[in-house]
Motif scaffolding. Structure first.
Motif, PDB file in Angstrom:
ATOM      1  N   LEU A  78       0.875  -1.187   0.000  1.00 30.58           N
ATOM      2  CA  LEU A  78       0.000   0.000   0.000  1.00 30.58           C
ATOM      3  C   LEU A  78       0.901   1.222   0.000  1.00 30.58           C
ATOM      4  CD1 LEU A  78      -2.460  -1.777   0.611  1.00 30.58           C
ATOM      5  CD2 LEU A  78      -3.046  -0.243   2.469  1.00 30.58           C
ATOM      6  N   LEU A  79       0.706   2.128  -0.928  1.00 28.14           N
ATOM      7  CA  LEU A  79       1.587   3.303  -1.001  1.00 28.14           C
ATOM      8  C   LEU A  79       1.239   4.334   0.080  1.00 28.14           C
ATOM      9  CD1 LEU A  79       2.152   3.778  -4.825  1.00 28.14           C
ATOM     10  CD2 LEU A  79       3.561   2.601  -3.157  1.00 28.14           C
ATOM     11  N   SER A  80       2.113   5.352   0.169  1.00 29.06           N
ATOM     12  CA  SER A  80       2.120   6.220   1.351  1.00 29.06           C
ATOM     13  C   SER A  80       0.786   6.878   1.711  1.00 29.06           C
ATOM     14  CB  SER A  80       3.184   7.306   1.177  1.00 29.06           C
ATOM     15  OG  SER A  80       2.956   8.024  -0.015  1.00 29.06           O
ATOM     16  N   ALA A  81       0.097   7.457   0.739  1.00 30.50           N
ATOM     17  CA  ALA A  81      -1.103   8.229   1.082  1.00 30.50           C
ATOM     18  C   ALA A  81      -2.237   7.298   1.503  1.00 30.50           C
ATOM     19  CB  ALA A  81      -1.524   9.094  -0.097  1.00 30.50           C
ATOM     20  N   SER A 117      12.326  -0.948  -1.281  1.00 36.87           N
ATOM     21  CA  SER A 117      12.058   0.050  -0.262  1.00 36.87           C
ATOM     22  C   SER A 117      11.759   1.366  -0.980  1.00 36.87           C
ATOM     23  CB  SER A 117      13.254   0.171   0.687  1.00 36.87           C
ATOM     24  OG  SER A 117      12.936   1.063   1.734  1.00 36.87           O
ATOM     25  N   SER A 118      11.830   2.465  -0.272  1.00 36.86           N
ATOM     26  CA  SER A 118      11.371   3.740  -0.835  1.00 36.86           C
ATOM     27  C   SER A 118      12.039   4.892  -0.100  1.00 36.86           C
ATOM     28  CB  SER A 118       9.847   3.812  -0.643  1.00 36.86           C
ATOM     29  OG  SER A 118       9.388   5.133  -0.577  1.00 36.86           O
ATOM     30  N   ILE A 119      11.976   6.081  -0.714  1.00 39.08           N
ATOM     31  CA  ILE A 119      12.390   7.294   0.001  1.00 39.08           C
ATOM     32  C   ILE A 119      11.522   7.481   1.254  1.00 39.08           C
ATOM     33  CG2 ILE A 119      13.385   8.570  -1.926  1.00 39.08           C
ATOM     34  CD1 ILE A 119      10.655   9.994  -2.254  1.00 39.08           C
ATOM     35  N   GLY A 120      10.381   6.773   1.288  1.00 36.03           N
ATOM     36  CA  GLY A 120       9.509   6.811   2.460  1.00 36.03           C
ATOM     37  C   GLY A 120      10.183   6.243   3.701  1.00 36.03           C
ATOM     38  N   ILE A 141       3.069   5.349   8.500  1.00 37.66           N
ATOM     39  CA  ILE A 141       2.978   3.896   8.627  1.00 37.66           C
ATOM     40  C   ILE A 141       3.700   3.232   7.436  1.00 37.66           C
ATOM     41  CG2 ILE A 141       0.714   3.637   7.499  1.00 37.66           C
ATOM     42  CD1 ILE A 141       1.581   1.785  10.677  1.00 37.66           C
ATOM     43  N   TYR A 142       3.611   3.878   6.273  1.00 39.89           N
ATOM     44  CA  TYR A 142       4.285   3.380   5.072  1.00 39.89           C
ATOM     45  C   TYR A 142       5.800   3.364   5.287  1.00 39.89           C
ATOM     46  CZ  TYR A 142       5.785   3.442   0.118  1.00 39.89           C
ATOM     47  OH  TYR A 142       6.372   3.172  -1.084  1.00 39.89           O
ATOM     48  N   GLY A 143       6.314   4.484   5.794  1.00 40.84           N
ATOM     49  CA  GLY A 143       7.753   4.593   6.017  1.00 40.84           C
ATOM     50  C   GLY A 143       8.244   3.586   7.049  1.00 40.84           C
ATOM     51  N   ARG A 168      15.949   1.632  -2.462  1.00 40.97           N
ATOM     52  CA  ARG A 168      15.014   2.664  -2.007  1.00 40.97           C
ATOM     53  C   ARG A 168      14.616   3.491  -3.217  1.00 40.97           C
ATOM     54  NH1 ARG A 168      19.179   3.951   2.460  1.00 40.97           N
ATOM     55  NH2 ARG A 168      18.564   2.505   4.102  1.00 40.97           N
ATOM     56  N   LEU A 169      13.418   3.199  -3.725  1.00 41.00           N
ATOM     57  CA  LEU A 169      12.994   3.871  -4.951  1.00 41.00           C
ATOM     58  C   LEU A 169      12.479   5.279  -4.661  1.00 41.00           C
ATOM     59  CD1 LEU A 169      11.136   0.903  -6.665  1.00 41.00           C
ATOM     60  CD2 LEU A 169      13.294   1.944  -7.413  1.00 41.00           C
ATOM     61  N   PRO A 170      12.833   6.226  -5.534  1.00 40.18           N
ATOM     62  CA  PRO A 170      12.243   7.573  -5.466  1.00 40.18           C
ATOM     63  C   PRO A 170      10.806   7.531  -6.027  1.00 40.18           C
ATOM     64  CG  PRO A 170      14.313   7.537  -6.729  1.00 40.18           C
ATOM     65  CD  PRO A 170      13.875   6.117  -6.536  1.00 40.18           C
ATOM     66  N   GLY A 171      10.150   8.681  -6.167  1.00 37.61           N
ATOM     67  CA  GLY A 171       8.883   8.738  -6.898  1.00 37.61           C
ATOM     68  C   GLY A 171       9.133   8.301  -8.343  1.00 37.61           C
ATOM     69  N   ILE A 172       8.182   7.546  -8.911  1.00 37.47           N
ATOM     70  CA  ILE A 172       8.431   7.012 -10.264  1.00 37.47           C
ATOM     71  C   ILE A 172       7.445   7.598 -11.265  1.00 37.47           C
ATOM     72  CG2 ILE A 172       8.529   4.912 -11.673  1.00 37.47           C
ATOM     73  CD1 ILE A 172       9.250   3.439  -9.078  1.00 37.47           C
ATOM     74  N   GLY A 182      -0.026   7.218  -3.936  1.00 38.83           N
ATOM     75  CA  GLY A 182       1.195   7.713  -3.309  1.00 38.83           C
ATOM     76  C   GLY A 182       1.218   9.222  -3.163  1.00 38.83           C
ATOM     77  N   THR A 183       2.346   9.712  -2.712  1.00 38.98           N
ATOM     78  CA  THR A 183       2.550  11.147  -2.496  1.00 38.98           C
ATOM     79  C   THR A 183       3.204  11.784  -3.717  1.00 38.98           C
ATOM     80  OG1 THR A 183       2.767  10.708  -0.146  1.00 38.98           O
ATOM     81  CG2 THR A 183       3.712  12.780  -0.934  1.00 38.98           C
ATOM     82  N   THR A 184       3.978  10.978  -4.458  1.00 41.16           N
ATOM     83  CA  THR A 184       4.713  11.522  -5.605  1.00 41.16           C
ATOM     84  C   THR A 184       3.907  11.436  -6.907  1.00 41.16           C
ATOM     85  OG1 THR A 184       5.751   9.362  -5.957  1.00 41.16           O
ATOM     86  CG2 THR A 184       6.974  10.938  -4.609  1.00 41.16           C
ATOM     87  N   ASP A 185       2.663  10.973  -6.827  1.00 37.27           N
ATOM     88  CA  ASP A 185       1.872  10.706  -8.043  1.00 37.27           C
ATOM     89  C   ASP A 185       1.537  11.958  -8.853  1.00 37.27           C
ATOM     90  OD1 ASP A 185       1.939   8.190  -7.023  1.00 37.27           O
ATOM     91  OD2 ASP A 185      -0.172   8.096  -6.496  1.00 37.27           O
ATOM     92  N   SER A 278       8.367  15.304   4.951  1.00 42.76           N
ATOM     93  CA  SER A 278       9.184  14.444   5.823  1.00 42.76           C
ATOM     94  C   SER A 278      10.237  13.667   5.023  1.00 42.76           C
ATOM     95  CB  SER A 278       8.280  13.468   6.585  1.00 42.76           C
ATOM     96  OG  SER A 278       7.837  12.410   5.741  1.00 42.76           O
ATOM     97  N   TRP A 279      10.177  13.739   3.692  1.00 46.72           N
ATOM     98  CA  TRP A 279      11.112  12.995   2.849  1.00 46.72           C
ATOM     99  C   TRP A 279      12.263  13.885   2.379  1.00 46.72           C
ATOM    100  CZ3 TRP A 279       7.050  10.192  -0.816  1.00 46.72           C
ATOM    101  CH2 TRP A 279       6.372   9.236  -0.058  1.00 46.72           C
ATOM    102  N   PRO A 280      13.415  13.271   2.084  1.00 43.56           N
ATOM    103  CA  PRO A 280      14.554  14.094   1.626  1.00 43.56           C
ATOM    104  C   PRO A 280      14.311  14.705   0.238  1.00 43.56           C
ATOM    105  CG  PRO A 280      15.098  11.741   1.563  1.00 43.56           C
ATOM    106  CD  PRO A 280      13.739  11.842   2.169  1.00 43.56           C
TER     107      PRO A 280
HETATM  108  C1  AKB Z   1       4.670   7.106  -2.749  1.00 46.36           C
HETATM  109  O1  AKB Z   1       4.569   8.298  -3.086  1.00 46.36           O
HETATM  110  O2  AKB Z   1       4.077   6.620  -1.789  1.00 46.36           O
HETATM  111  C2  AKB Z   1       5.632   6.241  -3.514  1.00 46.36           C
HETATM  112  C3  AKB Z   1       6.974   6.227  -2.896  1.00 46.36           C
HETATM  113  C4  AKB Z   1       7.894   7.352  -3.094  1.00 46.36           C
HETATM  114  O3  AKB Z   1       7.307   5.306  -2.222  1.00 46.36           O
HETATM  115  N1  AKB Z   1       5.703   6.660  -4.878  1.00 46.36           N
END
Ligand code: AKB
Length: 320
Positions: A78-81, A117-120, A141-143, A168-172, A182-185, A278-280
């Motif tokens: 489940l993605l961050s949002a 993993s993720s930048i989360g 909770i995602y992070g 650790r994947l960035p937004g894609i 997600g947050t980067t969508d 909260s992300w870099p």
């Molecule tokens: C999200 O935004 O939740 C994902 C991620 C950066 O892990 N794309």
């Protein structure tokens, strides 16, 4: 890798990783594990698939036990949002299922599991330009689930021999399947807005800088870490992989250069803004470069050109 199971096969990454794996390892040798959402035509038509709700422990054991894969790419998450809105389901999918997959893999003789993993996995006290090994105190909770996955992955190899790896994947950014959880969508949705209506209302502030990557690079990073020579790895489940970083305003400017009438407005979503804050801003990926030769290919201009070209065809539109 001879027989590969991919969970979360209908998601943004699965829809592009599976065709790449099938091309390399053979159509019949890559099995899509799918639940609820439909597979893309490309994935459905090109090889085997199996119904798999990763939160169902018995089904998980049954599927791994009957397929007997040597490698699993565990993408279901489940993605961050969305995770923030359903902690109970997040716990089942993002924590329990990761543990169940690793434990079942040990019992069924799976050799390797890739758990992205993720930048989360970073949090408010991580430096804005994040080194590979740094403070990780995520406040979502995602992070927390991503840190759990990294630590668990790093634990399994020395204790059980199961080779668990992850980046650790960035937004894609991608054009085949639109991400919405997600947050980067925004960085994908903005193209749909630009091409269909000529405008987009962004839920993040104009100056929110985040690490981003184009899908072909994300797919490469997952295949490369899976194929990397294990004897050279000092890290395993916790590699930063970087490409580019940009803000919504910078992405909008790059789109305006190609679609001059495009307009962006901002209406901030407090939940996604606080997650993004909260992300870099950037990732330092020296460790991945050193241990397995990682490098990205697509910069901002190449990404924007390719997204617009492909989405024009997909959406059957000409630019505004
Ligand atoms: C999200 O935004 O939740 C994902 C991620 C950066 O892990 N794309």
């Amino acid at each position: 890798m001879k027989k590969i199971l991919v969970t979360g096969a209908s998601g943004q990454i699965g829809s592009e990783l599976i065709p790449a794996l099938r091309k390399k390892y053979g159509l019949e040798n890559v099995i899509s594990g799918v639940h609820k959402r439909n597979l893309t035509k490309e994935v459905k038509g090109s090889g085997p698939s199996v119904n798999l709700d990763v939160a169902d422990e018995n089904r998980l054991k049954e599927v791994i036990g009957s397929i007997k894969p040597d490698t699993i790419f565990h993408l279901a998450s489940l993605l961050s949002a969305v995770a923030e809105q359903d902690r109970n389901l997040s716990f089942k999918v993002n924590f329990e299922a990761v543990y169940n997959i690793l434990e079942t893999s040990v019992n069924e003789g799976v050799e390797k599991v890739i758990v992205p993993s993720s930048i989360g996995a970073f949090g408010p006290d991580t430096p804005a330009i994040a080194p590979n090994d740094t403070l990780q105190h995520p406040n979502t909770i995602y992070g927390i689930s991503k840190v759990f996955g990294e630590l668990l992955g790093n634990y399994y190899y020395p204790t059980t021999g199961l080779d668990v790896r992850g980046v650790r994947l960035p937004g894609i950014l991608s054009w085949k399947v639109e991400p919405t959880a997600g947050t980067t969508d925004y960085a994908v949705a903005i193209f749909y807005g630009a091409l269909t209506t000529g405008k987009y209302t962004c839920y993040l502030q104009s100056d929110t800088k985040l690490p981003m990557m184009y899908m072909p690079d994300a797919v490469d990073s997952l295949i490369q870490i899976a194929e990397a020579d294990g004897s050279k790895l000092k890290h395993r489940s916790d590699f930063n992989v970087a490409a580019i970083s940009f803000t919504p305003a910078e992405l909008a400017d790059a789109i305006k250069k190609r679609i001059p009438g495009f307009r962006i407005e901002y209406e901030i979503d407090p939940l996604r803004q606080s997650i993004a804050d909260s992300w870099p801003d950037e990732l330092i990926d020296d460790v991945a470069k050193e241990e397995w030769g990682w490098n990205y290919k697509y910069g901002l201009d190449e990404i924007v050109d390719d997204m617009i070209d492909n989405l024009k065809t997909k959406l059957e539109v000409s630019a505004h």
